[in-house]
Design an enzyme around this catalytic site. Structure first.
Site, PDB file in Angstrom:
ATOM      1  CG  ASP A 162      -1.548 -26.027  23.377  1.00 52.90           C
ATOM      2  OD1 ASP A 162      -0.524 -26.390  22.777  1.00 52.90           O
ATOM      3  OD2 ASP A 162      -1.559 -25.714  24.584  1.00 52.90           O
ATOM      4  CD  GLU A 415      -8.794 -20.216  24.738  1.00 52.66           C
ATOM      5  OE1 GLU A 415      -7.974 -20.358  23.820  1.00 52.66           O
ATOM      6  OE2 GLU A 415      -8.477 -19.917  25.893  1.00 52.66           O
ATOM      7  CG  ASN A 468     -10.253 -20.998  28.653  1.00 51.84           C
ATOM      8  OD1 ASN A 468     -10.945 -21.414  29.578  1.00 51.84           O
ATOM      9  ND2 ASN A 468     -10.106 -21.660  27.515  1.00 51.84           N
ATOM     10  CE1 TYR A 470      -3.425 -20.780  30.829  1.00 49.89           C
ATOM     11  CE2 TYR A 470      -5.045 -20.060  29.217  1.00 49.89           C
ATOM     12  CZ  TYR A 470      -4.477 -21.057  29.984  1.00 49.89           C
ATOM     13  OH  TYR A 470      -4.956 -22.340  29.898  1.00 49.89           O
ATOM     14  CD  GLU A 506      -8.123 -23.577  28.892  1.00 49.91           C
ATOM     15  OE1 GLU A 506      -7.079 -22.956  28.587  1.00 49.91           O
ATOM     16  OE2 GLU A 506      -8.761 -24.287  28.095  1.00 49.91           O
ATOM     17  CE  LYS A 570      -0.087 -22.484  29.930  1.00 44.86           C
ATOM     18  NZ  LYS A 570       0.274 -23.026  28.584  1.00 44.86           N
TER      19      LYS A 570
HETATM   20  C1  GCB Z   1      -5.914 -22.215  26.056  1.00 49.54           C
HETATM   21  C2  GCB Z   1      -6.541 -23.384  25.411  1.00 49.54           C
HETATM   22  C3  GCB Z   1      -5.846 -24.682  25.760  1.00 49.54           C
HETATM   23  C4  GCB Z   1      -4.346 -24.479  25.768  1.00 49.54           C
HETATM   24  C5  GCB Z   1      -4.007 -23.444  26.806  1.00 49.54           C
HETATM   25  C6  GCB Z   1      -2.505 -23.151  26.890  1.00 49.54           C
HETATM   26  O1  GCB Z   1      -6.479 -21.171  26.197  1.00 49.54           O
HETATM   27  O2  GCB Z   1      -7.915 -23.484  25.660  1.00 49.54           O
HETATM   28  O3  GCB Z   1      -6.219 -25.669  24.846  1.00 49.54           O
HETATM   29  O4  GCB Z   1      -3.648 -25.664  25.992  1.00 49.54           O
HETATM   30  O5  GCB Z   1      -4.652 -22.246  26.501  1.00 49.54           O
HETATM   31  O6  GCB Z   1      -1.821 -23.785  27.666  1.00 49.54           O
HETATM   32  O7  GCB Z   1      -2.037 -22.288  26.147  1.00 49.54           O
END
Ligand code: GCB
Length: 594
Positions: A162, A415, A468, A470, A506, A570
């Site tokens: 990404d 990841e 990581n 979210y 993350e 982000k």
């Molecule tokens: C992740 C990745 C990172 C992305 C991020 C995202 O898990 O490690 O490279 O930019 O998520 O913002 O989706």
């Protein structure tokens, strides 16, 4: 690998500046003899910088294949008789280099330096032509991986990470000298022998026998702290002042080679921070004291420069991290310019050094938009040849960065797939190899949300758990109470399974600077601040969590996609480093309760 430095016996000349430049999508430059001189149509382009955003042209931005760089450099006449080396800080993702039409170097991998002895090729006193063909193609056998799709409109580069596939000469280029007999490498490992601080050193030499190695360790004021003779040994430094987070105190190891004369044959000075790093149960210790990582995953990314190293952004980014009370960052998702680690050493900023192995996971990117349906590990995708390249980039990262006190963990991938027997078979030898190359630092990899504690088959091979996650963004979107429960449950499962320190490498939310809401809706500045606060409440309840590194320090460029609005948003700062609301709440958390 030693960084080029000016010393009593060595001299450097920077090749940064405007070079001549040609796109070569057809890959015909070699046949046309461009290594002997670029054609008249060549334009000028700055080095270091990515080439993608310099010209307002789709052709340059989306280029797939070779590009050519050329410069003329006058080698000082006084360099005659010296060994002369040409060194590229990086060439993304691979390069072949010629000097005066003769090939001198070839290198795979876009984020580590390479050099060539050009003594016999350059003419001191004259102008010498340096030519590099740089190729940006990602394949299943490159790190990071990708593939090229042939379309009716030409080749298109596809990849699984990404961030935008910036390419070119991203880092400084140097010519430097050494004497004929020279110091080719130094390794300094600091530790404790009982209560006494130690520096174990090892010096490698080349180009001549009959030389003696002498080392003198001096403190920051220049006072001698220890000395020794011989190419390896242990220096003891009772009562040494440590390098520690927030205080980048550095000694200098002056290494000299002596022959029969009364001046040294070669001299080099290596900054040394005396500190220890260790994992103890679920704690991460620096100098025997528990350390809590506060900071970010970052990128080398800025407008126009792309991934080009830039001292202005480097110093400003560190100043902003300091303003927030951050003490660390991860070099997501590739080794950063050496200049950045040098600066982190001096500033006492703690670094997780990451290899460029990102995107080794075909489970990501499918969903309702449909992925291309690849299998991550197979003969046709990530295979033994890929692992060999992966091994090589880890080795080059360690060779380059082993002496930086700021680096406290090696992250060997971001990841990757880690919930299949194939992934374990892939990573087991890489983890072992990393430890063999550097027994002094903890090793880890960054785990993906698809492989939580009950699915992951790889994390037990490593010293720390880096996650990581979210919650509140890609899952439980807009539902922070549900996110809070899920995050806490998952972290507790990791504690129960491994009992190792957990670093949140993350977490975060895309946030459009200037978008506000009375109700904190996703994409607003308020939602980012709330999501971070929710995450922090959970981290504070779990002792094994020893670090929080937000994704991301600043907004950054990505390839185009329906999930990305002018890149990934982000950042706690915008791409031009203006704070979003979350910066102020972070500053309160990190500065007021450090
Ligand atoms: C992740 C990745 C990172 C992305 C991020 C995202 O898990 O490690 O490279 O930019 O998520 O913002 O989706």
């Amino acid at each position: 690998m030693l960084a080029p430095r000016d010393t009593a016996t060595r001299e450097r000349k920077s090749l940064n500046g405007l070079w001549r430049f040609m796109l070569d999508a057809a890959g015909e430059g070699r046949d046309r003899g461009w290594q002997a001189g670029l054609p008249a149509g060549a334009r000028e382009i700055p080095v270091p910088a990515s080439y993608n955003d310099i010209f307002p042209e789709q052709e340059a931005r989306d280029h797939v294949g070779d590009v050519w760089y050329e410069t003329l450099v006058r080698v000082p006449a006084r360099w005659a008789g010296q060994r002369t080396v040409l060194r590229f800080g990086s060439a993304t993702h691979r390069a072949v280099v010629w000097v005066n039409g003769r090939q001198v170097a070839e290198h795979e991998g876009g984020y580590t330096p390479f050099e060539a002895d050009v003594t016999d090729v350059v003419e001191p006193g004259a102008e010498n032509r340096v030519t590099a063909v740089v190729n940006n193609v990602l394949t299943w056998q490159s790190i990071p991986p990708g593939y090229v799709e042939q379309t009716p409109d030409g080749p298109r580069q596809r990849y699984f990470h990404d961030f935008f596939n910036y390419a070119g000469l991203h880092r400084p280029v140097w010519l430097y000298t050494t004497p004929a007999a020279y110091i080719s490498d130094i390794t300094a490992v600091t530790g404790l022998d009982g209560a006494t601080e130690t520096v174990d050193y090892q010096v490698e030499t080349a180009g001549g026998g009959g030389v003696q190695v002498r080392v003198v360790l001096t403190d920051a004021g220049g006072a001698e702290a220890a000395r020794a003779t011989g190419s390896e040994g242990r220096l003891t430094v009772p009562g040494a002042r440590p390098w520690r987070p927030g205080e980048g105190y550095l000694y200098h190891l002056a290494v000299q080679l002596w022959g029969d004369g009364d001046v040294p044959v070669d001299a080099y000075s290596l900054p040394v921070g005396i500190r220890t790093v260790e994992v103890d149960g679920a704690r991460f210790l620096i100098n025997g004291e528990p350390f809590y990582f506060r900071g970010f995953g970052k990128h080398e990314d800025s407008a126009l420069r792309g991934k080009g190293h830039d001292d202005v952004f480097m110093v400003h980014d560190f100043a902003l991290m300091d303003w927030l009370g951050a003490n660390s960052f991860r070099t997501s998702h590739y080794p950063y310019a050496e200049e950045v680690l040098d600066y982190a050493d001096r500033r006492g900023i703690v670094v997780i050094g990451e290899a460029p192995a990102v995107g080794l996971n075909m489970g990501l990117g499918g969903g309702i938009f449909g992925g291309p349906g690849f299998t991550t590990f197979s003969e046709d995708t990530v295979n033994d040849a890929t692992r060999q390249v992966h091994r090589q980039v880890i080795a080059e990262m360690i060779m380059r960065d082993k002496n930086h006190p700021c680096v406290v963990i090696w992250s060997i991938a971001n990841e990757p797939e880690s919930d299949t027997p194939q992934s374990r078979a892939y990573f087991e030898p890489l983890a072992a190899e990393t430890r063999r190359l550097d027994p002094a630092r903890p090793v880890g990899f960054v785990n993906v949300m698809l492989a939580p504690a009950d699915k992951d088959l790889v994390a037990d091979l490593f010293d720390v758990v880096m996650l990581n996650r979210y919650y509140g963004w890609y899952v439980n979107t807009g539902d922070l109470p549900a996110a809070e429960r899920a995050l806490e449950a998952e972290l507790n499962a990791w504690v129960a399974k491994l009992g190792k320190p957990i670093i949140m490498t993350e977490y975060g939310a895309d946030t459009l600077s200037g978008l506000h809401g009375v109700l904190a809706e996703p994409w607003t500045e308020e939602y980012q601040a709330d999501l971070l606060a929710m995450s922090h409440r959970v981290f504070d309840r779990i002792d094994a969590v020893v670090g929080e590194q937000i994704w991301n320090f600043a907004d950054f460029a990505t390839s185009s996609g329906v999930m990305r609005v002018d890149g990934n948003k982000k950042g706690v700062f915008t791409r031009d480093r203006r704070p979003k609301a979350s910066a102020y709440s972070l500053r309160r958390r990190w500065r007021e309760s450090p």
